[in-house]
Design a protein around this motif. Structure first.
Motif, PDB file in Angstrom:
ATOM      1  N   MET A  73      54.716  75.132  11.674  1.00  0.00           N
ATOM      2  CA  MET A  73      53.611  75.193  12.623  1.00  0.00           C
ATOM      3  C   MET A  73      54.128  75.577  13.999  1.00  0.00           C
ATOM      4  O   MET A  73      55.024  74.929  14.532  1.00  0.00           O
ATOM      5  N   LYS A 112      46.935  74.293  12.657  1.00  0.00           N
ATOM      6  CA  LYS A 112      47.111  75.488  11.827  1.00  0.00           C
ATOM      7  C   LYS A 112      46.088  75.455  10.705  1.00  0.00           C
ATOM      8  O   LYS A 112      46.021  74.482   9.938  1.00  0.00           O
ATOM      9  N   LYS A 164      55.905  70.590  13.341  1.00  0.00           N
ATOM     10  CA  LYS A 164      55.929  71.372  14.571  1.00  0.00           C
ATOM     11  C   LYS A 164      57.017  70.844  15.500  1.00  0.00           C
ATOM     12  O   LYS A 164      57.164  69.639  15.699  1.00  0.00           O
TER      13      LYS A 164
END
Length: 404
Positions: free
Chosen positions: A133, A138, A354
């Protein structure tokens, strides 16, 4: 002539190895005790099991599951010490919500090591589909319609258009955080051994939380397979209102039949170990076990383990591996109209991550009911943004007890 006095001060290799082993055991006992004071004795014991497995891997293979060298582990401990204020800090006050002030970044190799440990002890981390991500959210495809077949066309005939139904599935990153306290004296004295414990603790905790959220999450912050509204629910026949009444042959076959054949490969059973204990020991009218070898896993199923070299299945049911998890209801929680078993393919569960992992510290505050500033301790905090969502609900079936 007087012979010089010679003092024998040598030890054979076996004696040296014995002393080394005893010393290592003593170190681990101290680590377990001190960690148990900060988290819980059970967590400390589970973490020690991972540490000892890593030590065994180093002894046999020359390296452990982390893939890190002693130097890299020492560097990680240096980062932890810096975050705990035991070395001069290079950045200003730590603010987790700001990337440039969010604490000390864990080296890529160390973060990968923690993730590898998590994959070795967690179901979701080892089996779910990984998605990188670049932002906090997302969108990924989540197909909720029927499986497509298309059609054969006649001569000079127009084909029909089949609508494809995609649901809204978003990977929304939430901050996972693990906070625990460590005595300043331990941070000063230990080195590689401390790295083993900190890595194992981080990996185990991340695996534990992702399993809890991915398998049984109810929306805080993620919705897991057990509580997902689009996952098929197989309700046991009337009268089967307890967990133990799941039939190891008939109900197992009916559950499997709810899943499309195209996703059966890689599927498995997921349930609490106390529920599996009841199912695997079911007997026929002659007193013989219904399942071959009381549900022991066969070599063929073990060879096709979805987790690869990670968690091993605890048994086999109708040709599919059985994995046990504490995040599904125990047999003692049996009740009517209750979801408690999952069958399906965890590759249909999306796991996103992420950014990089950080480690920061707190010098004061109440942790575990204790003011750490008064106890000569520091609170260390791991932080990582992750996301979970069910991408293909049709790949799962949840078993539910009858209403009466």
């Amino acid at each position: 002539m007087i012979k010089p006095l010679v003092i024998e001060n040598s030890m054979d290799q076996k004696q040296l190895e014995l002393i080394k082993s005893q010393l290592q055991t003593a170190v681990e006992e101290v680590m377990e005790k001190r960690l148990g004071e900060a988290v819980s004795p059970l967590v400390a014991k589970e973490t020690r099991a991972i540490v000892e497995k890593m030590q065994m891997e180093r002894a046999v293979f020359g390296k452990d599951m982390t893939g890190l060298s002693r130097e890299q582990k020492s560097q990680f401990v240096d980062v932890v010490r810096a975050a705990a204020g035991l070395k001069v800090k290079a950045n200003e006050a730590l603010i987790g919500e700001q990337d440039n002030r969010g604490g000390y970044l864990v080296a890529k190799e160390v973060e990968a090591a923690i993730l590898r440990i998590a994959a070795s002890v967690g179901l979701v981390m080892s089996q779910a589909q990984k998605w990188p991500m670049g932002t906090d959210e997302k969108a990924i495809p989540s197909y909720t319609g029927a499986f497509l077949e298309g059609e054969f066309l006649g001569v000079d005939a127009a084909g029909s258009v089949t609508g494809i139904t995609f649901g809204a599935a978003n990977l929304i990153a939430k901050k996972w955080q693990l906070a625990f306290v460590v005595g300043n004296d331990l941070l000063v004295d230990a080195d590689v051994q401390l790295a083993d414990w900190l890595l194992a603790l981080g990996g185990e905790s991340l695996a534990n939380m992702t399993d809890k959220q991915g398998i049984a999450g109810s929306g805080a912050p993620f919705v897991g397979v057990l509580n997902h509204p689009d996952v098929t629910v197989f309700t046991l026949a009337s009268g089967k209102d307890t967990f133990a009444e799941f039939d190891a042959v008939i109900d197992a076959a009916d559950t499997i039949a709810q899943v499309e054949e195209s996703v059966l490969e890689g599927s498995a059973w997921y349930m609490n170990r106390t529920v599996w204990a009841k199912i695997r020991t079911q007997k026929d009218t002659a007193g013989a076990f219904i399942l071959p070898q009381a549900g022991a896993v066969s070599a063929g199923v073990l060879a096709n383990n979805p987790t690869g070299g990670g968690i091993k299945p605890m048994g086999e049911l109708a040709g599919f591996p059985v994995f046990t998890t504490k995040h599904l209801p125990a047999n003692s929680a049996t009740a009517v109209s209750t979801k408690y078993i999952i069958f399906g393919n965890l590759k249909a569960l999306a796991f996103g991550e992420k950014g990089e992992m950080t480690v920061s510290q707190h010098e004061s505050g109440t942790f575990g009911g204790k003011e750490i500033a008064l106890a000569d301790q520091r609170a260390l905090v791991y932080k990582k943004r992750v996301a979970l969502t069910v991408a293909l609900p049709a790949a799962f079936v949840v078993v539910k007890t009858a209403a009466s």
